[in-house]
Structure formats: structure tokens, C-alpha cells
Design a protein around this motif. Sequence first.
Motif, short mmCIF file in Angstrom:
data_model
loop_
_atom_site.label_atom_id
_atom_site.label_comp_id
_atom_site.label_asym_id
_atom_site.label_seq_id
_atom_site.Cartn_x
_atom_site.Cartn_y
_atom_site.Cartn_z
N MET A 211 42.45 42.93 -46.41
CA MET A 211 41.58 42.63 -45.29
C MET A 211 40.43 43.64 -45.09
SD MET A 211 43.52 40.85 -42.14
CE MET A 211 43.90 39.10 -42.26
N PRO A 212 40.55 44.92 -45.42
CA PRO A 212 39.41 45.81 -45.26
C PRO A 212 38.17 45.33 -46.01
CG PRO A 212 41.39 47.11 -45.51
CD PRO A 212 41.78 45.68 -45.74
N ALA A 213 38.33 44.81 -47.24
CA ALA A 213 37.18 44.33 -48.00
C ALA A 213 36.56 43.11 -47.33
CB ALA A 213 37.61 43.99 -49.43
N GLY B 167 36.30 56.02 -38.06
CA GLY B 167 37.09 55.75 -39.25
C GLY B 167 38.55 56.07 -39.07
N MET B 168 38.89 56.73 -37.96
CA MET B 168 40.28 57.07 -37.65
C MET B 168 40.83 56.15 -36.57
SD MET B 168 40.74 61.20 -37.48
CE MET B 168 42.49 60.95 -37.13
N VAL B 169 42.15 56.02 -36.57
CA VAL B 169 42.87 55.44 -35.44
C VAL B 169 43.96 56.43 -35.05
CG1 VAL B 169 42.40 53.03 -35.98
CG2 VAL B 169 44.40 54.14 -36.98
N THR C 201 32.82 52.65 -36.80
CA THR C 201 33.64 52.20 -35.67
C THR C 201 33.98 50.73 -35.80
OG1 THR C 201 32.57 53.86 -34.24
CG2 THR C 201 33.78 52.07 -33.16
N LEU C 202 32.98 49.90 -36.07
CA LEU C 202 33.22 48.46 -36.15
C LEU C 202 34.03 48.09 -37.38
CD1 LEU C 202 29.77 47.00 -35.02
CD2 LEU C 202 31.78 47.53 -33.64
N GLY C 203 33.72 48.68 -38.53
CA GLY C 203 34.47 48.36 -39.73
C GLY C 203 35.94 48.69 -39.59
N THR C 204 36.22 49.86 -39.00
CA THR C 204 37.61 50.26 -38.79
C THR C 204 38.26 49.40 -37.72
OG1 THR C 204 37.02 52.53 -39.39
CG2 THR C 204 39.13 52.19 -38.26
#
Length: 430
Positions: free
Chosen positions: A1-3, A168-170, A407-410
Motif C-alpha cells: 500500500m505505501p507505493a 514520516g514517523m508515527v 505528512t500526507l504520504g505517511t
Amino acid sequence: MPAEAEALLPSVAAFYLDLHRHPELSGREARTAARFAGWLTAAGYDVESRIGGHGVAGVLRNGPGPVVLLRAELDALPVEEDTGAPYASTVPGVMHACGHDAHLACAAGAASLLAGARERWRGTVVVVGQPAEETLSGAEAMLAGGLYERVPVPDVVLAQHTVPLPAGMVAHADGPLLAASATAEVVLHGRGGHASAPHLTVDPVVTAAATVLRLQTVASRETAPGEPLVLTVSALRAGGAGNTIPDAATLEVTVRAFSARAVDRALAAVRRIARAESAASGAEREPEVRVLSRSGVTVNDPEVTQAVRRAHQEAFGAPRVGPWQPSMATEDFPLFGDAGAGVHGVTGIRTGYWMLGSVGPRQWARAGRGEGDGRGAGREEGDGADRLLAAPPGNHSPRFLPHVRLTLGTGVTALAVAARAHLAGPAGAG
């Protein structure tokens, strides 16, 4: 799903930039709600609107299986933006200073991502845009307005929130994440008159000043050192002319703690101190104390936290999934779960909530050099981590501005994989 989330990023970013340019205050989110409803409709969701105000809910049914609800917020804050961004707010005195525009864009992206991968899961996805979170009234309004009658009752409710951690972090917490709170309005009465003759008046400004100072002792002298409690006087309104002593002064006081009992005790102290200072000033009327809003502690279901953390580690790698220390910020999110059973009448709904980093690499580097919003500049004490966390502009700051791409990508991926972790596998999967 990241791609796959990467492929969606341009449209999600465009949606975010539009929301950021056109913020709307709590209870006035008509345009934001319409934009979100339009996105969900285009993604194939059955959309319900005007739930408890401007609330929006989209439903995507994909065979038998669990029901997972993703929640984001619609509203902005009465803050004048000072970011200098080319896409800054076009509404004077209003901005998305808490990241709700990012939350909504991430939820929109996750909704599309899940809709485009229906062959990989079974169940039902519900995506909610909640109004009036900043006033802690929107969740209750949606639930009292029949949200769980208009959409399937969820098994799990998930949400995330931007914070000044590296984009990029959670980050996850075991146990409490956010505090309980209460906001009270305190009206202190006096006797107005001419500023040249204060002896003929009872000055409520002086009473208010004394009350503000005395309230500081609730945390420092009435609360055990090991019990977290924050009391903040966030507003003081009185008068309007330099030659006039007013009849009344109004305070807004916010109390935050990790138990309802501690909040109750602090509110009782607010009432006691307001009465005592009014009496000391010779006020002829008792003060009026009215609780404007209240929220409970945000605590995740342990199994949901474990499943979401594991999904995030698989999606991002363990170094990008960190711990979260409980914060004194507050939310009305718990009402979507068992904490709101008195409103929606359902039990057995589990909740999961995590933090989404939003500080871009350049901003983080500037923070390390003490070049943030001024709070970290010139500090020599403390370790490097203390200085870093002190410097980036935080939520509710006029300079708060998430890094768009990271932020949005992560955030899109974080929501989508968290939902997938609680939905059933495809038909025929072992």
C-alpha cells in the motif's frame, strides 16, 4: 500500500492545499464538509451528510466482515496564520493550526486507497468527517444525531493526529494518550464607574487579576507532585474604555488531568477561589461559573494498539514507529467508542489512536540549531531532545505547518494499513 499511496499523493496534496486555503471555524464547516463528501462520493462511497451539524459519513460495503470506522475532523481555529506559505489561509483570523486539514486529506486518501483495493479485504469501511472538534462538541452531536443509525455500527474506530515530531514517523502509546479536560467560563461581578473614582466602584478587573494568580496554586499547591494536572486561564475579557471601570470581567479556564476525579476537584477549586476573591473584593454578587465543555481521557484498546503498531512497523519499518508520552491535550474522539455509550447506546466498540509526525527535515534541522519559533533559541540547559521538541512550532501556533509530502504520504498509508489490519482477508484466504 505505501507505493499505491504514493500514486495518490498529488490529488491528496491538492485536496489538502485547498482545505488549508479555505479554513472554517467549528460549526461553520459547510464548504469543507461538501468537499469531503464529494471526494467520498467519487471514490464510490455511499455518503450521508449533515449529521449533527456539518458531519459527513461515507460507507463502502465489501462483503461480510468487520466494520472499521476512520475518523477525521473538519474544523479550523480562530488563529491568524503566520507561516508565509504560498497556500496560506485566505480567511482573516482563521487557519488550520491543528492539522485537521491534513487529517481530512489523509482520510480521503485512505478511503480511495481502500476502495481501489477491494479484492484484498472484506467487510465495511466507514469514513467520518467530524465537525466542531475544537469545541469538543462535534462527536457528541454526530452520535446524538443518529450516526450509528445512519451507518453500520463499527467494531473498531481509528484516528490519528499531527504532532511536532519528524514527518514520516508515527508514534503509539500503551495506556492513556490524551488527558480529560473541562473548560469553564467564570463571570466576576463588580460595580462599574469612572476610572477617576475607583473608591466608588468594585473593580472586577482587580478581582480577575487576583483570581488568575490564585488559580495557579491549584496545580502547584493543591495537587500531588506525581499527579499530572494543568490549569490554564486562556482568556480574560473586561471593559472597553480607558476611562471606565466595567461592571464585570470574564475568565475562561481550562483544566486537564488524567482522571475525571482530578478534573472535578480542580473545577471545585475554581468555584471556591472565584467566590473567595469576589468576597475579598467586596463584590455584591456571587460569581457565575459555567462549564462550557468536557471530555474524557483518550485510552486505546490494547489489542487495537498492538495490531496497528505491528501494521505500521511492517509498512514503514520499526525505526519510523516510535513511542508517545501521554499529552495534556484533549479530544472528543473517545465518544465514538464505549466512552460514548450513554450517547449512542452501543457497547463493545474498540478504539485506536496514534500520532502522526509533521515536521519536515529542514524545519527539524533549524529546530536543532535553536531557530524554531523562539522557544528553543538560546537555551543551553537540557539535552538535545528537549531543545528539539521545544523549538518546532506546535499545534495551535500561528506558525504550525505540516510538511506536505511526508505528512500526507505517511498519514494516508498509516490509516489504510491500520484499517486493513482489522478488516477480513480476501475470500478464500487462509
